[in-house]
Write an enzyme that holds these catalytic residues in place. Structure first.
Site, PDB file in Angstrom:
ATOM      1  N   ALA A  65       0.870  -1.180   0.000  1.00  0.00           N
ATOM      2  CA  ALA A  65       0.000   0.000   0.000  1.00  0.00           C
ATOM      3  C   ALA A  65       0.905   1.227   0.000  1.00  0.00           C
ATOM      4  CB  ALA A  65      -0.871  -0.016   1.248  1.00  0.00           C
ATOM      5  N   GLY A 110       0.561  -5.028   0.782  1.00  0.00           N
ATOM      6  CA  GLY A 110      -0.622  -5.091  -0.086  1.00  0.00           C
ATOM      7  C   GLY A 110      -0.346  -5.783  -1.418  1.00  0.00           C
ATOM      8  N   GLU A 113      -0.639  -9.370  -0.665  1.00  0.00           N
ATOM      9  CA  GLU A 113      -2.077  -9.618  -0.449  1.00  0.00           C
ATOM     10  C   GLU A 113      -2.845  -9.630  -1.771  1.00  0.00           C
ATOM     11  OE1 GLU A 113      -2.037  -6.377   2.520  1.00  0.00           O
ATOM     12  OE2 GLU A 113      -3.294  -7.700   3.722  1.00  0.00           O
ATOM     13  N   GLU A 133       4.624  -5.336   7.303  1.00  0.00           N
ATOM     14  CA  GLU A 133       3.890  -4.286   8.029  1.00  0.00           C
ATOM     15  C   GLU A 133       4.393  -4.065   9.448  1.00  0.00           C
ATOM     16  OE1 GLU A 133       2.484  -6.565   6.075  1.00  0.00           O
ATOM     17  OE2 GLU A 133       1.004  -5.604   4.776  1.00  0.00           O
TER      18      GLU A 133
HETATM   19  N1  COA Z   1       4.588   3.085  -0.580  1.00  0.00           N
HETATM   20  C1  COA Z   1       4.995   4.259  -1.113  1.00  0.00           C
HETATM   21  N2  COA Z   1       6.124   4.384  -1.816  1.00  0.00           N
HETATM   22  C2  COA Z   1       6.882   3.277  -1.984  1.00  0.00           C
HETATM   23  C3  COA Z   1       6.532   2.030  -1.447  1.00  0.00           C
HETATM   24  C4  COA Z   1       5.317   1.953  -0.710  1.00  0.00           C
HETATM   25  N3  COA Z   1       4.869   0.819  -0.186  1.00  0.00           N
HETATM   26  N4  COA Z   1       7.489   1.144  -1.757  1.00  0.00           N
HETATM   27  C5  COA Z   1       8.412   1.814  -2.470  1.00  0.00           C
HETATM   28  N5  COA Z   1       8.056   3.091  -2.615  1.00  0.00           N
HETATM   29  C6  COA Z   1       8.763   4.166  -3.321  1.00  0.00           C
HETATM   30  C7  COA Z   1       9.966   4.662  -2.528  1.00  0.00           C
HETATM   31  O1  COA Z   1       9.561   5.609  -1.549  1.00  0.00           O
HETATM   32  C8  COA Z   1      10.789   5.263  -3.626  1.00  0.00           C
HETATM   33  O2  COA Z   1      10.222   6.512  -3.987  1.00  0.00           O
HETATM   34  P1  COA Z   1      11.176   7.818  -4.215  1.00  0.00           P
HETATM   35  O3  COA Z   1      12.084   7.409  -5.345  1.00  0.00           O
HETATM   36  O4  COA Z   1      10.231   8.893  -4.565  1.00  0.00           O
HETATM   37  O5  COA Z   1      11.916   8.017  -2.931  1.00  0.00           O
HETATM   38  C9  COA Z   1      10.542   4.326  -4.800  1.00  0.00           C
HETATM   39  O6  COA Z   1       9.329   3.661  -4.508  1.00  0.00           O
HETATM   40  C10 COA Z   1      11.623   3.294  -4.972  1.00  0.00           C
HETATM   41  O7  COA Z   1      11.776   2.589  -3.745  1.00  0.00           O
HETATM   42  P2  COA Z   1      13.167   2.439  -2.972  1.00  0.00           P
HETATM   43  O8  COA Z   1      12.863   2.218  -1.526  1.00  0.00           O
HETATM   44  O9  COA Z   1      14.071   3.573  -3.294  1.00  0.00           O
HETATM   45  O10 COA Z   1      13.725   1.101  -3.640  1.00  0.00           O
HETATM   46  P3  COA Z   1      14.743   0.072  -3.002  1.00  0.00           P
HETATM   47  O11 COA Z   1      15.136  -0.840  -4.109  1.00  0.00           O
HETATM   48  O12 COA Z   1      15.804   0.758  -2.237  1.00  0.00           O
HETATM   49  O13 COA Z   1      13.859  -0.771  -1.939  1.00  0.00           O
HETATM   50  C11 COA Z   1      11.902  -1.966  -1.186  1.00  0.00           C
HETATM   51  C12 COA Z   1      12.790  -1.576  -2.386  1.00  0.00           C
HETATM   52  C13 COA Z   1      10.691  -2.686  -1.727  1.00  0.00           C
HETATM   53  C14 COA Z   1      12.670  -2.913  -0.243  1.00  0.00           C
HETATM   54  C15 COA Z   1      11.487  -0.685  -0.413  1.00  0.00           C
HETATM   55  O14 COA Z   1      10.954   0.247  -1.342  1.00  0.00           O
HETATM   56  C16 COA Z   1      10.456  -0.923   0.645  1.00  0.00           C
HETATM   57  O15 COA Z   1      10.766  -1.427   1.717  1.00  0.00           O
HETATM   58  N6  COA Z   1       9.189  -0.527   0.377  1.00  0.00           N
HETATM   59  C17 COA Z   1       8.135  -0.587   1.354  1.00  0.00           C
HETATM   60  C18 COA Z   1       7.636  -2.000   1.515  1.00  0.00           C
HETATM   61  C19 COA Z   1       6.547  -2.058   2.558  1.00  0.00           C
HETATM   62  O16 COA Z   1       6.761  -1.798   3.725  1.00  0.00           O
HETATM   63  N7  COA Z   1       5.336  -2.414   2.129  1.00  0.00           N
HETATM   64  C20 COA Z   1       4.209  -2.533   2.989  1.00  0.00           C
HETATM   65  C21 COA Z   1       3.473  -1.266   3.062  1.00  0.00           C
HETATM   66  S1  COA Z   1       2.078  -1.409   4.164  1.00  0.00           S
END
Ligand code: COA
Length: 258
Positions: A65, A110, A113, A133
């Site tokens: 999400a 999400g 999910e 989460e």
């Molecule tokens: N919501 C909003 N933005 C998200 C996102 C999310 N769930 N997951 C990734 N993004 C965005 C990042 O903020 C970043 O945006 P920016 O370039 O404007 O800063 C972009 O997507 C790229 O992500 P980034 O974190 O730079 O990539 P990465 O390769 O370093 O890491 C992940 C990849 C997936 C490990 C990391 O993005 C992450 O942990 N995301 C969240 C996962 C999460 O907690 N999901 C559950 C949400 S309830």
């Protein structure tokens, strides 16, 4: 037509690509709005026999999400957000046409999910699954605590839920979370090949398989009773007459979905 989705319809297979690659296809309100609309169209459009859901870009299916959208939500807003997500994912799970997830990278929160609401999953080698989460002080809200247990069992599910750890595609295969792991460039070809086979079967029988297997997890329905009813319903279809006649006449059946 959709702000956050790309769509293409080929050989009766609709491919839906969630298209926010710069945000790793995170699910925001617009994505949910678009998904809700497209699900209504899928049910009505006879040209669509089955559906693939995937993510844009080489890195992510859906990374969860959209965290930026809900960080300041109140309890009431959070409840409404979870309800909206669950309602839409339930529509996917209950859709009478097969919907499969082609998981092409991160399927987190999400995203995991969403893939689990689909009827089954295929992953590329770089796919990673997880419910992170707890890292945010949260739990899944779109059915993750329920479907993860259904798909991989309580012990494995709880470990993923309370550690926030990700698993790779091969572990997901071993856990039964995905049916196949293929090279990224072969992911959509594999998904389409499977759906080509499914699309050649009797659509009403396919739909009844989805309904009856969903009943396993529905406490309000006796799945065995439902199976008897749906089995009977098949005998009132033209396709059942065609399928059995084709077998006896040693020819390929030509199903019409009637
Ligand atoms: N919501 C909003 N933005 C998200 C996102 C999310 N769930 N997951 C990734 N993004 C965005 C990042 O903020 C970043 O945006 P920016 O370039 O404007 O800063 C972009 O997507 C790229 O992500 P980034 O974190 O730079 O990539 P990465 O390769 O370093 O890491 C992940 C990849 C997936 C490990 C990391 O993005 C992450 O942990 N995301 C969240 C996962 C999460 O907690 N999901 C559950 C949400 S309830």
């Amino acid at each position: 037509m959709y702000k956050t989705l790309l769509t293409s319809l080929e050989n009766n297979v609709l491919t839906i690509t969630i298209n926010r690659p710069d945000k790793l296809n995170a699910l925001n309100a617009e994505v949910f709005h678009d998904l809700k609309n497209i699900l209504e169209k899928i049910e009505k459009n006879p040209e669509i026999k089955s559906v693939i859901i995937t993510g844009a870009g080489p890195k992510a299916f859906v990374a969860g999400a959209d965290i930026s959208e809900f960080s300041d939500y109140s309890k009431e807003q959070a409840i409404a957000m979870a309800k909206r997500g669950q309602d839409i994912f339930l529509k996917i799970e209950r859709c009478n046409k097969p919907i499969i997830a082609a998981v092409n990278g991160f399927a987190l929160g999400g995203g995991c999910e969403l893939s689990m609401a689909c009827h089954f999953r295929i992953a590329s080698e770089n796919a990673k699954f997880g419910q992170p989460e707890v890292n945010l002080g949260l739990i899944p809200g779109y059915g993750g605590t329920q479907r993860l247990v259904q798909l991989i069992g309580k012990g494995r599910a709880l470990e993923l839920l309370i550690s926030g750890n990700m698993i790779d595609a091969n572990t997901a295969l071993q856990y039964g979370l995905v049916n196949y792991v293929v090279k990224q460039e072969e992911l959509l070809t594999k998904a389409r090949a499977i759906l080509e086979t499914i699309n050649s079967k009797a659509p009403l029988a396919v739909a009844a398989c989805i309904t009856t297997t969903n009943a396993v997890y529905d406490e309000t329905t006796n799945g065995f009773d439902l199976e008897i009813k749906e089995f009977g319903n098949c005998f009132a279809t033209e396709d059942m007459k065609e399928g059995t006649a084709a077998f006896l006449e040693k020819r390929k059946a030509n199903f019409k979905g009637k």
